[in-house]
Design an enzyme around this catalytic site. Structure first.
Site, PDB file in Angstrom:
ATOM      1  NE  ARG A   1      10.202  -3.018 -12.212  1.00 56.78           N
ATOM      2  CZ  ARG A   1       9.715  -1.845 -12.635  1.00 56.78           C
ATOM      3  NH1 ARG A   1       8.521  -1.781 -13.175  1.00 56.78           N
ATOM      4  NH2 ARG A   1      10.442  -0.751 -12.549  1.00 56.78           N
TER       5      ARG A   1
ATOM      6  CG  HIS B   1       6.285  -2.058 -18.567  1.00 57.27           C
ATOM      7  ND1 HIS B   1       7.334  -2.691 -17.962  1.00 57.27           N
ATOM      8  CD2 HIS B   1       6.011  -0.991 -17.777  1.00 57.27           C
ATOM      9  CE1 HIS B   1       7.687  -2.043 -16.860  1.00 57.27           C
ATOM     10  NE2 HIS B   1       6.888  -1.000 -16.719  1.00 57.27           N
TER      11      HIS B   1
ATOM     12  CD  GLU C   1       8.306  -5.883 -18.715  1.00 59.91           C
ATOM     13  OE1 GLU C   1       7.416  -6.275 -17.953  1.00 59.91           O
ATOM     14  OE2 GLU C   1       8.487  -4.685 -18.984  1.00 59.91           O
TER      15      GLU C   1
ATOM     16  CG  ASP D   1       1.391  -2.469 -18.070  1.00 58.04           C
ATOM     17  OD1 ASP D   1       1.175  -2.515 -19.299  1.00 58.04           O
ATOM     18  OD2 ASP D   1       2.052  -1.560 -17.533  1.00 58.04           O
TER      19      ASP D   1
ATOM     20  CG  LEU E   1      -2.187   0.865   1.085  1.00 59.00           C
ATOM     21  CD1 LEU E   1      -3.085   0.418  -0.055  1.00 59.00           C
ATOM     22  CD2 LEU E   1      -2.981   0.838   2.403  1.00 59.00           C
ATOM     23  N   GLY E   2       1.686   1.386  -1.051  1.00 56.51           N
ATOM     24  CA  GLY E   2       2.516   2.587  -1.213  1.00 56.51           C
ATOM     25  C   GLY E   2       1.729   3.637  -1.973  1.00 56.51           C
ATOM     26  NE  ARG E   3       5.776   7.152  -4.476  1.00 51.43           N
ATOM     27  CZ  ARG E   3       6.972   7.159  -3.895  1.00 51.43           C
ATOM     28  NH1 ARG E   3       7.269   8.077  -3.025  1.00 51.43           N
ATOM     29  NH2 ARG E   3       7.876   6.267  -4.204  1.00 51.43           N
ATOM     30  CB  ILE E   4       1.217   2.769  -7.301  1.00 55.62           C
ATOM     31  CG1 ILE E   4       2.138   3.748  -8.051  1.00 55.62           C
ATOM     32  CG2 ILE E   4       0.315   2.018  -8.277  1.00 55.62           C
ATOM     33  CD1 ILE E   4       3.218   3.109  -8.906  1.00 55.62           C
TER      34      ILE E   4
HETATM   35  C1  8YV Z   1       8.594   2.604 -17.276  1.00 54.53           C
HETATM   36  C2  8YV Z   1       8.379   1.675 -14.849  1.00 54.53           C
HETATM   37  O1  8YV Z   1       7.910   1.879 -18.245  1.00 54.53           O
HETATM   38  O2  8YV Z   1       8.485   3.609 -13.495  1.00 54.53           O
HETATM   39  C3  8YV Z   1       8.692   2.402 -13.591  1.00 54.53           C
HETATM   40  O3  8YV Z   1       9.180   1.749 -12.643  1.00 54.53           O
HETATM   41  O4  8YV Z   1       8.511   0.517 -14.928  1.00 54.53           O
HETATM   42  C4  8YV Z   1       7.814   2.422 -16.012  1.00 54.53           C
HETATM   43  O5  8YV Z   1       7.313   3.651 -15.670  1.00 54.53           O
HETATM   44  C5  8YV Z   1      10.021   2.277 -17.392  1.00 54.53           C
HETATM   45  O6  8YV Z   1      10.783   2.715 -16.344  1.00 54.53           O
HETATM   46  C6  8YV Z   1      10.608   2.872 -18.660  1.00 54.53           C
HETATM   47  O7  8YV Z   1      11.975   2.737 -18.628  1.00 54.53           O
END
Ligand code: 8YV
Length: 314
Positions: free
Chosen positions: A230, A277, A259, A254, A150-153
């Site tokens: 991730r 992604h 990947e 995503d 439960l961080g920022r996102i």
């Molecule tokens: C980007 C991400 O796609 O912020 C991150 O951790 O994985 C994505 O926002 C990526 O960093 C692009 O290099």
């Protein structure tokens, strides 16, 4: 001009802007990495990294005059931050500016998977509607959303999900203080108490394969797994098996373990939403991330504190 080593692909508008102030050395796909490092290594004072590609300990240690690593990402698991910080090298990332867009994609996934939106579109486009109706989906409202991290996102998704009538609970290794959301002591407990499990924690060694076969079993045959964090956090073969055997109802992702390679089994499944992604891939957010990368480097080389350093890793 200060010399920077670019190890990850970056948007052209950031590269162009940086080139006005810095000398960039392309290390994204070097034909002869050793020669390049022999030639320019001692001059390199900064590295440009990304969320999926950053410097390892070997590269960091080879650059004796390295001062800063600026990552075009919020996640910094691709960079060996511990090695960098132990040497006094500053690492910066791009938090906050991408939270809204990443949370929007996660919320979209939370709606798409149970309502079978991807599948519905394929059904229409392939002409199957002419032969009959789509199978029914599942209501999102009133269901239980478990958030891993439960961080920022995670928090931004929770707020959105509340509006859609979901009940929120979470599991986090950090104490989160007084919240209206129920905290579960383990991920297994959270999965058992969830209809949908959202992965929103950091990547890296500490969280590798955290969502394993047992967690998926706890989520159960009516459960959905959502991941915009991730790919490494999920045991991908265990997920494929659970989706194939009806161990869980569906998933939306995503990000993937290797990947841009995506397993053929996943590609062939109807009950899976797959995107390449794109969570932070909007004009607005990518510009804001680029500005932050630039501003961090500019501040450092102007002798000022950086804006968004990665916190010290123990
Ligand atoms: C980007 C991400 O796609 O912020 C991150 O951790 O994985 C994505 O926002 C990526 O960093 C692009 O290099």
């Amino acid at each position: 001009m200060v010399d920077l080593l670019q190890v990850s692909q970056l948007p052209p508008f950031l590269v162009e802007r940086l080139k006005k102030d810095f000398t960039l050395h392309d290390f994204v796909n070097p034909t002869d990495p050793d020669k390049l490092l022999d030639d320019v290594g001692p001059r390199i004072r900064g590295i440009l990294a990304g969320g999926m590609k950053g410097p390892n300990a070997n590269l960091i240690n080879r650059l004796e005059n390295l001062e800063i690593i600026a990552s075009f990402s919020v996640g910094y698991d691709a960079t060996d931050v511990a090695t960098a910080q132990a040497r006094g090298v500053i690492v910066t990332h791009t938090p906050e500016v991408l939270t809204g867009d990443v949370a929007d994609l996660a919320m979209t996934f939370i709606l798409m998977a149970p309502r079978r939106i991807g599948e519905s579109e394929r059904f229409l486009r392939s002409g199957k509607w002419l032969q009959g109706r789509m199978d029914l989906g599942t209501t999102v409202r009133g269901k239980r959303l478990g958030i891993l991290g439960l961080g920022r996102i995670g928090m931004a998704v929770a707020r959105r999900a509340e509006v859609f009538g979901l009940h929120i609970a979470y599991h986090d290794i950090k104490p989160m203080g007084d919240l209206a959301y129920r905290a579960y002591p383990t991920l297994l407990d959270l999965a058992e108490a969830s209809d949908m499990l959202l992965v929103a924690c950091e990547g890296g060694d500490a969280t590798r394969d955290l969502v394993d076969a047992d967690v998926l079993k706890a989520l159960g045959p009516d459960g959905f797994l959502i991941n915009a964090a991730r790919g490494t956090i999920i045991d991908q073969p265990a997920l494929i098996a659970a989706l194939r055997d009806g161990g869980i109802a569906g998933a939306a992702m995503d990000v993937f373990d290797s990947e841009p390679e995506v397993p053929a089994e996943l590609m062939a499944m109807e009950n899976v939403v797959l995107t390449p992604h794109i969570a932070s891939s909007t004009h607005e957010t990518r510009r804001a991330m680029a500005d932050l990368v630039y501003d961090n480097l500019r501040a450092h080389f102007d002798g000022k504190p950086v804006l968004t350093p990665v916190p010290p890793q123990i």
